[in-house]
Design a protein around this motif. Structure first.
Motif, PDB file in Angstrom:
ATOM      1  N   GLU A  47      17.379  65.625  12.475  1.00 31.51           N
ATOM      2  CA  GLU A  47      16.409  65.364  11.253  1.00 31.51           C
ATOM      3  C   GLU A  47      17.362  64.964  10.038  1.00 31.51           C
ATOM      4  OE1 GLU A  47      16.669  69.845  11.729  1.00 31.51           O
ATOM      5  OE2 GLU A  47      16.333  68.035  12.988  1.00 31.51           O
ATOM      6  N   GLU A  48      18.848  65.381  10.062  1.00 37.77           N
ATOM      7  CA  GLU A  48      19.795  65.440   8.953  1.00 37.77           C
ATOM      8  C   GLU A  48      20.596  64.149   9.173  1.00 37.77           C
ATOM      9  OE1 GLU A  48      21.759  68.819   8.357  1.00 37.77           O
ATOM     10  OE2 GLU A  48      20.089  70.318   8.287  1.00 37.77           O
ATOM     11  N   GLU A  49      20.501  63.384  10.182  1.00 35.33           N
ATOM     12  CA  GLU A  49      21.405  62.342  10.660  1.00 35.33           C
ATOM     13  C   GLU A  49      21.316  61.252   9.301  1.00 35.33           C
ATOM     14  OE1 GLU A  49      23.628  61.536  12.913  1.00 35.33           O
ATOM     15  OE2 GLU A  49      23.438  63.287  13.786  1.00 35.33           O
ATOM     16  N   GLU A  50      22.490  60.806   9.151  1.00 34.50           N
ATOM     17  CA  GLU A  50      22.686  59.797   8.083  1.00 34.50           C
ATOM     18  C   GLU A  50      22.186  58.356   8.650  1.00 34.50           C
ATOM     19  OE1 GLU A  50      26.599  59.043  10.019  1.00 34.50           O
ATOM     20  OE2 GLU A  50      25.026  60.553  10.059  1.00 34.50           O
ATOM     21  N   GLU A  51      21.976  57.587   7.776  1.00 32.65           N
ATOM     22  CA  GLU A  51      21.460  56.068   8.223  1.00 32.65           C
ATOM     23  C   GLU A  51      23.258  55.453   8.321  1.00 32.65           C
ATOM     24  OE1 GLU A  51      19.392  52.253   6.380  1.00 32.65           O
ATOM     25  OE2 GLU A  51      18.856  54.097   5.197  1.00 32.65           O
ATOM     26  N   LEU A  52      23.044  54.932   9.580  1.00 27.50           N
ATOM     27  CA  LEU A  52      24.453  54.359   9.860  1.00 27.50           C
ATOM     28  C   LEU A  52      24.436  52.921   9.183  1.00 27.50           C
ATOM     29  CD1 LEU A  52      24.811  55.591  13.469  1.00 27.50           C
ATOM     30  CD2 LEU A  52      26.154  56.458  11.448  1.00 27.50           C
ATOM     31  N   PRO A  53      25.578  52.596   8.836  1.00 23.54           N
ATOM     32  CA  PRO A  53      25.771  50.994   8.313  1.00 23.54           C
ATOM     33  C   PRO A  53      25.414  49.853   9.445  1.00 23.54           C
ATOM     34  CG  PRO A  53      27.940  52.113   8.534  1.00 23.54           C
ATOM     35  CD  PRO A  53      27.001  53.083   8.707  1.00 23.54           C
ATOM     36  N   GLU A  54      24.676  48.973   9.128  1.00 18.75           N
ATOM     37  CA  GLU A  54      24.328  48.095  10.387  1.00 18.75           C
ATOM     38  C   GLU A  54      25.480  47.166  10.659  1.00 18.75           C
ATOM     39  OE1 GLU A  54      20.966  44.669  11.159  1.00 18.75           O
ATOM     40  OE2 GLU A  54      20.977  45.898   9.352  1.00 18.75           O
ATOM     41  N   GLY A  55      25.479  47.180  12.108  1.00 18.94           N
ATOM     42  CA  GLY A  55      26.806  46.227  12.447  1.00 18.94           C
ATOM     43  C   GLY A  55      28.117  46.845  12.488  1.00 18.94           C
ATOM     44  N   GLN A  56      28.116  48.194  12.030  1.00 16.55           N
ATOM     45  CA  GLN A  56      29.540  48.801  11.999  1.00 16.55           C
ATOM     46  C   GLN A  56      29.494  50.218  12.847  1.00 16.55           C
ATOM     47  OE1 GLN A  56      30.796  49.220   8.118  1.00 16.55           O
ATOM     48  NE2 GLN A  56      32.486  50.624   8.364  1.00 16.55           N
ATOM     49  N   LEU A  57      30.622  50.500  13.545  1.00 15.21           N
ATOM     50  CA  LEU A  57      30.756  51.592  14.248  1.00 15.21           C
ATOM     51  C   LEU A  57      31.493  52.491  13.247  1.00 15.21           C
ATOM     52  CD1 LEU A  57      31.677  50.469  17.695  1.00 15.21           C
ATOM     53  CD2 LEU A  57      29.418  51.192  16.900  1.00 15.21           C
ATOM     54  N   VAL A  58      31.482  53.572  13.150  1.00 16.42           N
ATOM     55  CA  VAL A  58      31.706  54.805  12.029  1.00 16.42           C
ATOM     56  C   VAL A  58      32.413  55.838  13.043  1.00 16.42           C
ATOM     57  CG1 VAL A  58      31.390  56.224  10.394  1.00 16.42           C
ATOM     58  CG2 VAL A  58      29.804  54.246  10.595  1.00 16.42           C
ATOM     59  N   PRO A  59      33.797  56.067  12.793  1.00 16.21           N
ATOM     60  CA  PRO A  59      34.318  57.417  13.283  1.00 16.21           C
ATOM     61  C   PRO A  59      33.442  58.581  13.153  1.00 16.21           C
ATOM     62  CG  PRO A  59      35.681  56.070  11.739  1.00 16.21           C
ATOM     63  CD  PRO A  59      34.445  55.436  11.566  1.00 16.21           C
ATOM     64  N   GLY A  60      33.609  59.118  14.423  1.00 15.27           N
ATOM     65  CA  GLY A  60      32.847  60.384  14.383  1.00 15.27           C
ATOM     66  C   GLY A  60      31.937  60.515  15.591  1.00 15.27           C
ATOM     67  N   LEU A  61      31.102  61.440  15.326  1.00 12.31           N
ATOM     68  CA  LEU A  61      30.004  61.530  16.501  1.00 12.31           C
ATOM     69  C   LEU A  61      28.403  61.173  16.036  1.00 12.31           C
ATOM     70  CD1 LEU A  61      29.422  62.432  19.484  1.00 12.31           C
ATOM     71  CD2 LEU A  61      28.852  64.630  18.696  1.00 12.31           C
ATOM     72  N   HIS A  62      28.017  60.348  16.415  1.00 14.99           N
ATOM     73  CA  HIS A  62      26.592  59.740  15.700  1.00 14.99           C
ATOM     74  C   HIS A  62      25.395  59.706  16.525  1.00 14.99           C
ATOM     75  CE1 HIS A  62      29.193  59.156  12.310  1.00 14.99           C
ATOM     76  NE2 HIS A  62      30.066  58.568  12.750  1.00 14.99           N
ATOM     77  N   LEU A  63      24.297  59.899  16.057  1.00 18.64           N
ATOM     78  CA  LEU A  63      23.137  59.577  16.698  1.00 18.64           C
ATOM     79  C   LEU A  63      22.543  58.228  16.459  1.00 18.64           C
ATOM     80  CD1 LEU A  63      20.753  60.875  18.494  1.00 18.64           C
ATOM     81  CD2 LEU A  63      19.534  61.375  16.531  1.00 18.64           C
ATOM     82  N   VAL A  64      22.026  57.561  17.620  1.00 21.17           N
ATOM     83  CA  VAL A  64      21.599  56.336  17.237  1.00 21.17           C
ATOM     84  C   VAL A  64      20.175  56.321  18.209  1.00 21.17           C
ATOM     85  CG1 VAL A  64      21.763  53.667  17.427  1.00 21.17           C
ATOM     86  CG2 VAL A  64      23.626  55.123  17.258  1.00 21.17           C
ATOM     87  N   LYS A  65      19.066  55.796  17.364  1.00 18.67           N
ATOM     88  CA  LYS A  65      17.859  55.526  18.023  1.00 18.67           C
ATOM     89  C   LYS A  65      17.599  54.131  18.149  1.00 18.67           C
ATOM     90  CE  LYS A  65      16.109  59.933  16.059  1.00 18.67           C
ATOM     91  NZ  LYS A  65      15.359  60.663  15.162  1.00 18.67           N
ATOM     92  N   LEU A  66      17.069  53.588  19.266  1.00 18.94           N
ATOM     93  CA  LEU A  66      16.679  52.325  19.491  1.00 18.94           C
ATOM     94  C   LEU A  66      15.433  52.165  20.151  1.00 18.94           C
ATOM     95  CD1 LEU A  66      19.735  51.065  21.651  1.00 18.94           C
ATOM     96  CD2 LEU A  66      19.446  50.673  19.278  1.00 18.94           C
ATOM     97  N   SER A  67      14.567  51.151  19.736  1.00 21.76           N
ATOM     98  CA  SER A  67      13.403  50.709  20.410  1.00 21.76           C
ATOM     99  C   SER A  67      13.432  49.925  21.468  1.00 21.76           C
ATOM    100  CB  SER A  67      12.409  50.090  19.103  1.00 21.76           C
ATOM    101  OG  SER A  67      11.925  50.890  17.992  1.00 21.76           O
ATOM    102  N   VAL A  68      13.209  50.475  22.674  1.00 24.65           N
ATOM    103  CA  VAL A  68      13.226  49.685  23.838  1.00 24.65           C
ATOM    104  C   VAL A  68      11.950  49.436  24.562  1.00 24.65           C
ATOM    105  CG1 VAL A  68      14.373  49.898  26.058  1.00 24.65           C
ATOM    106  CG2 VAL A  68      15.543  50.809  24.186  1.00 24.65           C
ATOM    107  N   ALA A  69      11.947  48.152  24.982  1.00 23.52           N
ATOM    108  CA  ALA A  69      10.877  47.733  25.577  1.00 23.52           C
ATOM    109  C   ALA A  69      10.803  48.197  27.154  1.00 23.52           C
ATOM    110  CB  ALA A  69      10.535  46.007  25.575  1.00 23.52           C
ATOM    111  N   LYS A  70      10.046  48.754  27.950  1.00 20.94           N
ATOM    112  CA  LYS A  70       9.758  49.078  29.295  1.00 20.94           C
ATOM    113  C   LYS A  70       9.463  48.074  30.146  1.00 20.94           C
ATOM    114  CE  LYS A  70       8.533  53.105  30.204  1.00 20.94           C
ATOM    115  NZ  LYS A  70       7.785  54.196  30.411  1.00 20.94           N
ATOM    116  N   PRO A  71       9.665  48.087  31.194  1.00 16.83           N
ATOM    117  CA  PRO A  71       9.052  47.083  32.208  1.00 16.83           C
ATOM    118  C   PRO A  71       7.714  46.718  32.183  1.00 16.83           C
ATOM    119  CG  PRO A  71      10.685  48.241  33.364  1.00 16.83           C
ATOM    120  CD  PRO A  71      10.640  49.091  31.947  1.00 16.83           C
ATOM    121  N   ASP A  72       6.825  47.809  31.813  1.00 12.94           N
ATOM    122  CA  ASP A  72       5.439  47.711  31.746  1.00 12.94           C
ATOM    123  C   ASP A  72       5.050  46.870  30.256  1.00 12.94           C
ATOM    124  OD1 ASP A  72       5.947  49.698  29.712  1.00 12.94           O
ATOM    125  OD2 ASP A  72       4.733  51.126  31.104  1.00 12.94           O
ATOM    126  N   GLY A  73       5.888  46.868  29.489  1.00 13.23           N
ATOM    127  CA  GLY A  73       5.463  46.328  28.293  1.00 13.23           C
ATOM    128  C   GLY A  73       5.548  47.220  27.176  1.00 13.23           C
TER     129      GLY A  73
END
Length: 606
Positions: A47-73
Motif C-alpha cells: 500500500e506504500e509502494e511509490e509510483e514507478l516512472p513509466e518506461g524506466q527501471l529503477v535501482p532497488g527492489l520494486h513491486l509492479v502490478k500488471l493487467s493481464v488477459a487470461k486465455p478465457d478473456g
C-alpha cells in the motif's frame, strides 16, 4: 494450452505429499546475510509502494502490478517484484533472470500466502545480480481454490501464466536501461521448476536457458516439440520424496532424446563437490542440439539450496545466450558396440546435425549392411570361418558446410557355441529368444532341453472330467515327450476329443512360440531336474522379461494302480522342491480340483 495438461497429474502428486508451505525456494536466505549494494528502496508494504516512472527501471527492489488477459478473456491483476542493482552498467549486456517460487498451500479460512512479500535485496539471486550486471524478476503465482475453499498459490495451471510471462517480458523490453533480449533466463523451485520446463517448451525462442531446482517435466504423450532446444541444467536432490530422483533421471533422459537429439548412451557422468554443501553427480548430454544436464545432489531432499547452487546456475546461464549459434556438428548412435551371432540381425538408430549429410564407412566385409534414413541395419555372416571381418569399427560421418565430424560403432561377431549350458538362451532361426536351456545331457553336451519363457495357467481337464479314462495311464517318470505323445494318440480315440482349451497335455502338444514347435508336457523327473538349476533358469527368464518358474507344475506322469477306481496324478512343487501325488476326486474321473500351472519342454541339439 492443451499441450500441458500433462503437468496436472504431477502437480496433484506434489500437493498430496505437501502439507505445509513449500518454502524451499527461500531456505538460502537464512544462511548468510550479505548486503553489498546500497539500495534506497529495498521493499515497502504494497500500500506504500511509490509510483514507478513509466518506461524506466529503477535501482532497488520494486513491486509492479500488471493487467493481464487470461486465455478465457478475463483480465486479472498480476504482480511481480524486480531487483535492479545500483551498480547496473547499461553499456554492458544486462541479463534478466526470472525466479519462480515453489507452491504454497492454505487451508479453508486461511488467507493465501503472498509468496513475494519477504523478498529482499539479500536474496541470493539479487546478490548475484549485483556482481554480474543482472536484473532479477520475482513473479507471484496464481491463487487456486479447491471446492472446499482451501487451495494453493503456485504455477499449476500453466496456460494462465504464459500471458503473464509475456506481459512481464514486454514490460522489461519497454524500459531503460534495456535488458539484453538474448540473455533472458528462468530458474525456480518445485512448482516454479516445473513451470521453467514449460517455458523451455512454450517460449523456447525467448528464454536462452533454464536452471530449475527440485522439479521435472514428463514428455509422455507429447507430440509437439519446441522449435528450439533450450539448454537445461537441473538441480535435483537424490533424497527428494516429492520429486522422486529416479523419475527425474527417466524424464530428463527422455528430454535429452526427444528434444536434445541425443541417445541415452550419449550421457556422460562425472562428480564434483559444492563446498560446505554436498557432493554432486553430474549427468550431461553435450554436443547435440543443446546442453542438457542433471546435477544430482547427494543427501539433499526437496529443499535444494539456492544459495549454494547460485554459482553453478549463473555459470550455466552466462554460457548460453539466445543468439548463440549452435555450431555443434555432431553424429551419434543408439548403440556404441555391437555383438552379433552368426546370421543375427541388429538394428540401431543414428542422430546428426539437422541438414547434414550422413555417411557410413568401414562397413565390415561379409556383413549385410543397409542405411535407410536414420536407421542402420546389419546382419552377421552365417559362416564364422569364412573370409570376413569378425571385429572392428564402423565409422559414422556427417558433413555440412564444408566441415565434417565422425564417431564410431564397434562390432564383433561371436563365435558359434557348439555346446549347451544350463541358462543359455535358445534362439529360433530368426535369432529371437525362444526358450531357456534347463537340462544338458552330460554324455553329449550338444543335446539339451529347453523350457518355455512365457507361461500357461492351465487346468488339467475341463469340459470332460473323465479325461483320458482310468483304463489309460502314462506312468513313465522320465519321458515326458513319450507320455505326451501317448496322451495325444489316446485322445484321438475319444468320442469327444479334448482340445488345447480343455486339457494341459493338448495345450503342450500344440504350443508354439516364435515359430518353434514340438514341445511337450514334462515327466515328473524332468521337472525335478529343472528345479536343481531353478535360480539360473529364472535369472535368464527374468532377463528376457518372461514369467519366472515359481509355483506347482503339472507333469505328464500319472498312474492307475491295480484295483484303483481313480487315477493318481503327479505334480512338482517348485517352492518346496518336492513331488506331490494326488488321486482324482471322483471315481471314474480325472477331475482333481488342484491349482497348478503348465510349462512345456522341448528337446534341442546343436
Amino acid at each position: 494450452m492443451k499441450r500441458y495438461q500433462i503437468i496436472l497429474p504431477l502437480m496433484a502428486l506434489f500437493f498430496l505429499f505437501s502439507c505445509v508451505d513449500d518454502k524451499s525456494a527461500y531456505l538460502a536466505q537464512e544462511k548468510e546475510d550479505i548486503n553489498v549494494d546500497n539500495v534506497v528502496n529495498e521493499d515497502k508494504p504494497e500500500e506504500e509502494e511509490e509510483e514507478l516512472p513509466e518506461g524506466q527501471l529503477v535501482p532497488g527492489l520494486h513491486l509492479v502490478k500488471l493487467s493481464v488477459a487470461k486465455p478465457d478473456g478475463k483480465t486479472v491483476e498480476r504482480r511481480f517484484k524486480y531487483f535492479m542493482p545500483v551498480s547496473i552498467n547499461a553499456s554492458k549486456p544486462i541479463s534478466l533472470i526470472f525466479e519462480f517460487h515453489g507452491s504454497y498451500t492454505f487451508k479453508k479460512g486461511e488467507k493465501p500466502a503472498n509468496p513475494i512479500q519477504n523478498i529482499t535485496a539479500n536474496d541470493p539471486l539479487a546478490q548475484k545480480a549485483i556482481k554480474e550486471n543482472c536484473v532479477v524478476c520475482y513473479p507471484a503465482g496464481e491463487v487456486v481454490y479447491s471446492a472446499d475453499s482451501s487451495g494453493t498459490v503456485d504455477w499449476h495451471i500453466s496456460e494462465n501464466h504464459l500471458p503473464f510471462v509475456d506481459a512481464m517480458i514486454d514490460y522489461f523490453k519497454g524500459c531503460t536501461p534495456q535488458i539484453d533480449a538474448n540473455r533472458i533466463y528462468s530458474t525456480g523451485q518445485s512448482s516454479g521448476s516445473i513451470f521453467s520446463f514449460v517455458l523451455a517448451c512454450e517460449r523456447s525462442t525467448v528464454f536462452a536457458a533454464i536452471a530449475p531446482r527440485a522439479g521435472q517435466m514428463s514428455l509422455e504423450g507429447q507430440t509437439e516439440l519446441p522449435v528450439r532446444t533450450v539448454p537445461v541444467r537441473l538441480f535435483a536432490g537424490e533424497e527428494d520424496d516429492i520429486v522422486i530422483h529416479s523419475a527425474v533421471l527417466t524424464n530428463m533422459t527422455t528430454w535429452a532424446e526427444k528434444i536434445g537429439g541425443y541417445f541415452a548412451a550419449d550421457m556422460k557422468t562425472d562428480t564434483l563437490t559444492i563446498k560446505d554443501y554436498t557432493s554432486v553427480t553430474t549427468r550431461t548430454w553435450n554436443g547435440g542440439n543443446a546442453d542438457i544436464e542433471i546435477y544430482s545432489l547427494s543427501g539433499v531432499d526437496h529443499g535444494v539450496s539456492l544459495f549454494y547452487c547460485i554459482p553453478y546456475i549463473w555459470d550455466f546461464m552466462a554460457a548460453h545466450t539466445l543468439d548463440g549459434v549452435v555450431n555443434n556438428l555432431y553424429v551419434t548412435s543408439s548403440l556404441k558396440e555391437i555383438e552379433a551371432r552368426c546370421g543375427e540381425a541388429v538394428t540401431f538408430s543414428v542422430n546428426y546435425t539437422e541438414g547434414g549429410i550422413f555417411e557410413l564407412s568401414n562397413a565390415p566385409d561379409g556383413w549385410n549392411v543397409k542405411v535407410v534414413g536414420k536407421t542402420v541395419s546389419l546382419s552377421g555372416p552365417k559362416d564364422f570361418y569364412a573370409p570376413i571381418d569378425r571385429s572392428g569399427e564402423m565409422t559414422l560421418t556427417v558433413k555440412k558446410d564444408g566441415k565434417e565430424v565422425s564417431s564410431t560403432v564397434r562390432y564383433k561377431l561371436i563365435a558359434p557355441k557348439d555346446y549347451f549350458e544350463v541358462g543359455d538362451i535358445y534362439y529360433n532361426e530368426d535369432f529371437q529368444p525362444a526358450g531357456i536351456v534347463c537340462w544338458v545331457n552330460k554324455a553329449n553336451i550338444k543335446e539339451a532341453k529347453i523350457v518355455n519363457i512365457d507361461q500357461q495357467k492351465g487346468i488339467l481337464y475341463s469340459g470332460n472330467r473323465k479325461g483320458l479314462g482310468i483304463d489309460f495311464d502314462t506312468p513313465d517318470q522320465n519321458d515326458g515327450e513319450g507320455n505326451t505323445r501317448k496322451m495325444v494318440e489316446r485322445n484321438k480315440t475319444l468320442t469327444s476329443p479334448l482340445t488345447a482349451r480343455d486339457a494341459v497335455f493338448m495345450w503342450a502338444n500344440s504350443y508354439s512360440y516364435k515359430n518353434v514347435t514340438d514341445w511337450y508336457l514334462p515327466a515328473i523327473n524332468e521337472l525335478a531336474e529343472l528345479a536343481v538349476n531353478l535360480t539360473t533358469i529364472n535369472e535368464a527368464i527374468k532377463a528376457l522379461e518372461g514369467v519366472e518358474l515359481t509355483r506347482t507344475l503339472w507333469s505328464s506322469t500319472n498312474e492307475v494302480k491295480s484295483g484303483d477306481t481313480a487315477k493318481t496324478l503327479v505334480y512338482y512343487d517348485l517352492k518346496t522342491k518336492k513331488i506331490i501325488t494326488k488321486k482324482s476326486k471322483e471315481a471314474g474321473s480325472e477331475y482333481i480340483g488342484y491349482a497348478a500351472e503348465g510349462r512345456v519342454l522341448k528337446k534341442v541339439t546343436k
